[in-house]
Write an enzyme that holds these catalytic residues in place. Structure first.
Site, PDB file in Angstrom:
ATOM      1  N   MET A  53     135.147  54.816 -24.480  1.00 16.44           N
ATOM      2  CA  MET A  53     135.431  55.086 -23.054  1.00 16.44           C
ATOM      3  C   MET A  53     136.704  55.907 -22.933  1.00 16.44           C
ATOM      4  O   MET A  53     137.665  55.684 -23.663  1.00 16.44           O
ATOM      5  CB  MET A  53     135.616  53.772 -22.300  1.00 16.44           C
ATOM      6  CG  MET A  53     134.431  52.831 -22.414  1.00 16.44           C
ATOM      7  SD  MET A  53     134.651  51.379 -21.367  1.00 16.44           S
ATOM      8  CE  MET A  53     133.288  50.363 -21.947  1.00 16.44           C
ATOM      9  N   GLY A  97     130.684  41.696 -19.997  1.00 12.53           N
ATOM     10  CA  GLY A  97     130.705  40.445 -19.246  1.00 12.53           C
ATOM     11  C   GLY A  97     130.199  40.517 -17.814  1.00 12.53           C
ATOM     12  O   GLY A  97     130.406  39.585 -17.040  1.00 12.53           O
ATOM     13  N   HIS A 141     128.022  54.722 -28.308  1.00  7.76           N
ATOM     14  CA  HIS A 141     127.745  54.948 -26.889  1.00  7.76           C
ATOM     15  C   HIS A 141     128.953  55.653 -26.279  1.00  7.76           C
ATOM     16  O   HIS A 141     129.995  55.028 -26.064  1.00  7.76           O
ATOM     17  CB  HIS A 141     127.484  53.575 -26.232  1.00  7.76           C
ATOM     18  CG  HIS A 141     127.232  53.612 -24.769  1.00  7.76           C
ATOM     19  ND1 HIS A 141     127.229  52.476 -23.989  1.00  7.76           N
ATOM     20  CD2 HIS A 141     126.949  54.645 -23.920  1.00  7.76           C
ATOM     21  CE1 HIS A 141     126.965  52.804 -22.737  1.00  7.76           C
ATOM     22  NE2 HIS A 141     126.802  54.116 -22.662  1.00  7.76           N
ATOM     23  N   MET A 182     130.896  56.980 -23.454  1.00  6.07           N
ATOM     24  CA  MET A 182     131.126  56.995 -22.002  1.00  6.07           C
ATOM     25  C   MET A 182     132.323  57.890 -21.742  1.00  6.07           C
ATOM     26  O   MET A 182     133.411  57.440 -21.372  1.00  6.07           O
ATOM     27  CB  MET A 182     131.355  55.558 -21.512  1.00  6.07           C
ATOM     28  CG  MET A 182     130.061  54.752 -21.444  1.00  6.07           C
ATOM     29  SD  MET A 182     130.335  52.974 -21.407  1.00  6.07           S
ATOM     30  CE  MET A 182     130.464  52.666 -23.166  1.00  6.07           C
TER      31      MET A 182
HETATM   32  C1  DX5 Z   1     129.587  48.408 -20.887  1.00  7.52           C
HETATM   33  C2  DX5 Z   1     129.200  48.620 -22.314  1.00  7.52           C
HETATM   34  C3  DX5 Z   1     128.438  47.508 -22.900  1.00  7.52           C
HETATM   35  C4  DX5 Z   1     129.123  46.161 -22.874  1.00  7.52           C
HETATM   36  C5  DX5 Z   1     128.078  45.097 -22.775  1.00  7.52           C
HETATM   37  O1  DX5 Z   1     129.968  49.607 -20.317  1.00  7.52           O
HETATM   38  O2  DX5 Z   1     128.436  49.799 -22.464  1.00  7.52           O
HETATM   39  O3  DX5 Z   1     128.005  47.831 -24.217  1.00  7.52           O
HETATM   40  O4  DX5 Z   1     129.911  45.927 -23.992  1.00  7.52           O
HETATM   41  O5  DX5 Z   1     128.697  43.864 -22.657  1.00  7.52           O
HETATM   42  P1  DX5 Z   1     127.900  42.552 -22.171  1.00  7.52           P
HETATM   43  O6  DX5 Z   1     126.783  42.359 -23.134  1.00  7.52           O
HETATM   44  O7  DX5 Z   1     128.926  41.489 -22.216  1.00  7.52           O
HETATM   45  O8  DX5 Z   1     127.401  42.862 -20.775  1.00  7.52           O
HETATM   46 ZN    ZN Z   2     127.470  50.257 -24.434  1.00  6.90          ZN
END
Ligand code: DX5
Ligand code: ZN
Length: 215
Positions: free
Chosen positions: A36, A144, A65, A67
């Site tokens: 991120m 979360g 991933h 972002m």
């Molecule tokens: C959120 C992330 C997710 C996050 C998921 O932007 O992309 O990968 O870590 O966390 P949980 O499973 O706790 O929702």
């Molecule tokens: Zn993710």
């Protein structure tokens, strides 16, 4: 086969390498790494040097991933750092097709992600160039959160489109996946379940991973 990709976002960062080894030993299929930039999302995590360092701790598949805004700028460096799958956001690319081509040119698997308010049709022009569609089931940025049920309708639509076009592309869901929601995600057509808090918050992570896989 359902794959489980624990998100390291919910791990204990002071021992990230150990956490990675632990989930690999506990039966995780992939390690999901959430990058991120504080621009595309309002949170900052980790980037290229951290992933490069983690690479020496495990040979588990790194599901990265991104972002970040204009991910095109960094794809080559994430590939060289050890990413196996690189997922960019539809909303963040200047040129989605070019970003996917860059990922494939590095010999990596290409993913395209959509946020909760982006319609599924956004990914349709790119299906031929994709190994995976990542349907966010929460607003990206934080672990979360609670899964947004309407996002699973998009999973169903994308699954139908992939079946219609007879494509191999995987569907990954990310956000709010736990014992209470995993079954609905799989029923909607998800192949890969990302889970952060549901795995790292569990006393027995191997059991948590096994339960999610059987959803
Ligand atoms: C959120 C992330 C997710 C996050 C998921 O932007 O992309 O990968 O870590 O966390 P949980 O499973 O706790 O929702
Ligand atoms: Zn993710």
């Amino acid at each position: 086969m359902i794959r489980i990709a624990p998100s390291l976002l919910s791990c204990d960062f002071k021992k990230m390498g150990e956490e990675l080894k632990e989930i690999a030993a506990a039966g995780a299929d992939w390690a999901h790494l959430d990058v991120m930039d504080g621009m595309f999302v309002t949170n900052l995590t980790f980037g290229i040097p951290v992933i490069a360092s983690l690479r020496s701790a495990s040979d588990i598949v790194f599901d990265v991933h991104l972002m970040i805004e204009k991910p095109e700028r960094y794809i080559e460096r994430f590939a060289k750092a050890g990413a196996d799958i690189i997922t960019v956001h539809y909303e963040a690319c200047e040129d989605v097709a070019a970003a996917l081509a860059l990922i494939r040119a590095q010999g990596k698997r290409a993913g395209l992600s959509i946020k909760p308010n982006t319609p599924p049709e956004g990914v349709y022009p790119y299906l031929a160039d994709l190994d995976m569609v990542l349907v966010m089931t929460v607003e990206p940025g934080y672990g979360g959160q609670a899964l947004i049920p309407a996002c699973l309708d998009k999973v169903r639509e994308i699954r139908a489109k992939l079946n219609e076009e007879k494509r191999e592309c995987l569907i990954e869901v990310d956000g709010g996946i736990n014992d209470a929601t995993a079954h609905a995600a799989v029923s909607a057509g998800a192949d890969v379940l990302v889970a952060g808090s549901a795995v790292f918050g569990a006393a027995d992570r191997a059991a948590a991973i096994a339960r999610l896989r059987q959803a």
